[in-house]
Write a protein that holds these residues in place. Structure first.
Motif, PDB file in Angstrom:
ATOM      1  N   TYR A  31       6.213  -8.387  -2.094  1.00  0.00           N
ATOM      2  CA  TYR A  31       6.566  -7.078  -1.550  1.00  0.00           C
ATOM      3  C   TYR A  31       6.523  -6.018  -2.645  1.00  0.00           C
ATOM      4  O   TYR A  31       6.015  -4.915  -2.437  1.00  0.00           O
ATOM      5  CB  TYR A  31       7.955  -7.138  -0.912  1.00  0.00           C
ATOM      6  N   ALA A  32       7.045  -6.364  -3.824  1.00  0.00           N
ATOM      7  CA  ALA A  32       7.014  -5.429  -4.948  1.00  0.00           C
ATOM      8  C   ALA A  32       5.571  -5.134  -5.366  1.00  0.00           C
ATOM      9  O   ALA A  32       5.219  -3.986  -5.663  1.00  0.00           O
ATOM     10  CB  ALA A  32       7.802  -5.999  -6.122  1.00  0.00           C
ATOM     11  N   ALA A  33       4.735  -6.156  -5.379  1.00  0.00           N
ATOM     12  CA  ALA A  33       3.328  -5.965  -5.754  1.00  0.00           C
ATOM     13  C   ALA A  33       2.604  -5.086  -4.728  1.00  0.00           C
ATOM     14  O   ALA A  33       1.827  -4.195  -5.101  1.00  0.00           O
ATOM     15  CB  ALA A  33       2.635  -7.315  -5.882  1.00  0.00           C
ATOM     16  N   VAL A  34       2.865  -5.331  -3.451  1.00  0.00           N
ATOM     17  CA  VAL A  34       2.226  -4.521  -2.405  1.00  0.00           C
ATOM     18  C   VAL A  34       2.707  -3.073  -2.482  1.00  0.00           C
ATOM     19  O   VAL A  34       1.920  -2.140  -2.307  1.00  0.00           O
ATOM     20  CB  VAL A  34       2.482  -5.130  -1.004  1.00  0.00           C
ATOM     21  N   THR A  35       3.967  -2.882  -2.773  1.00  0.00           N
ATOM     22  CA  THR A  35       4.488  -1.519  -2.931  1.00  0.00           C
ATOM     23  C   THR A  35       3.779  -0.811  -4.078  1.00  0.00           C
ATOM     24  O   THR A  35       3.406   0.364  -3.963  1.00  0.00           O
ATOM     25  CB  THR A  35       6.007  -1.541  -3.166  1.00  0.00           C
ATOM     26  N   ALA A  36       3.580  -1.525  -5.179  1.00  0.00           N
ATOM     27  CA  ALA A  36       2.860  -0.936  -6.312  1.00  0.00           C
ATOM     28  C   ALA A  36       1.424  -0.586  -5.921  1.00  0.00           C
ATOM     29  O   ALA A  36       0.918   0.481  -6.289  1.00  0.00           O
ATOM     30  CB  ALA A  36       2.878  -1.899  -7.491  1.00  0.00           C
ATOM     31  N   VAL A  37       0.769  -1.466  -5.175  1.00  0.00           N
ATOM     32  CA  VAL A  37      -0.598  -1.187  -4.725  1.00  0.00           C
ATOM     33  C   VAL A  37      -0.619   0.024  -3.808  1.00  0.00           C
ATOM     34  O   VAL A  37      -1.489   0.895  -3.927  1.00  0.00           O
ATOM     35  CB  VAL A  37      -1.208  -2.425  -4.018  1.00  0.00           C
ATOM     36  N   ARG A  43      -3.563   5.047  -2.475  1.00  0.00           N
ATOM     37  CA  ARG A  43      -3.601   6.495  -2.275  1.00  0.00           C
ATOM     38  C   ARG A  43      -5.043   6.984  -2.253  1.00  0.00           C
ATOM     39  O   ARG A  43      -5.367   7.968  -1.601  1.00  0.00           O
ATOM     40  CB  ARG A  43      -2.832   7.202  -3.379  1.00  0.00           C
ATOM     41  N   ARG A  44      -5.902   6.291  -2.995  1.00  0.00           N
ATOM     42  CA  ARG A  44      -7.314   6.674  -3.034  1.00  0.00           C
ATOM     43  C   ARG A  44      -8.161   5.829  -2.084  1.00  0.00           C
ATOM     44  O   ARG A  44      -9.150   6.283  -1.557  1.00  0.00           O
ATOM     45  CB  ARG A  44      -7.841   6.511  -4.457  1.00  0.00           C
TER      46      ARG A  44
END
Length: 74
Positions: A31-37, A43-44
């Protein structure tokens, strides 16, 4: 929930707890990794975010099955 949906008879409660703990840690890290992604790459590139969220959903479903089965055999 444990009383309402008991595990299989062959699986001791301690084994379900271990599987639940491990899967909770793995899903939390994912979940933390997906949030970072989502906050950076997605965003791009929207497709990267969609794949990340889809992967997290699959990982969550696998984690639920791991707990139901009482962990990995071995």
């Amino acid at each position: 929930m444990h009383a309402a949906v008991p595990g299989p008879a062959r699986v001791r409660p301690g084994l379900r707890f271990t599987a639940a703990f491990v899967s909770a840690v793995v899903v939390s890290l994912a979940y933390a990794a997906v949030t970072a992604v989502l906050l950076t790459v997605a965003r791009r590139r929207v497709l990267a975010g969609v794949w990340a969220l889809g992967g997290l959903a699959i990982l969550g479903a696998l984690a639920v099955q791991l707990v139901r089965w009482g962990g990995l055999a071995g």
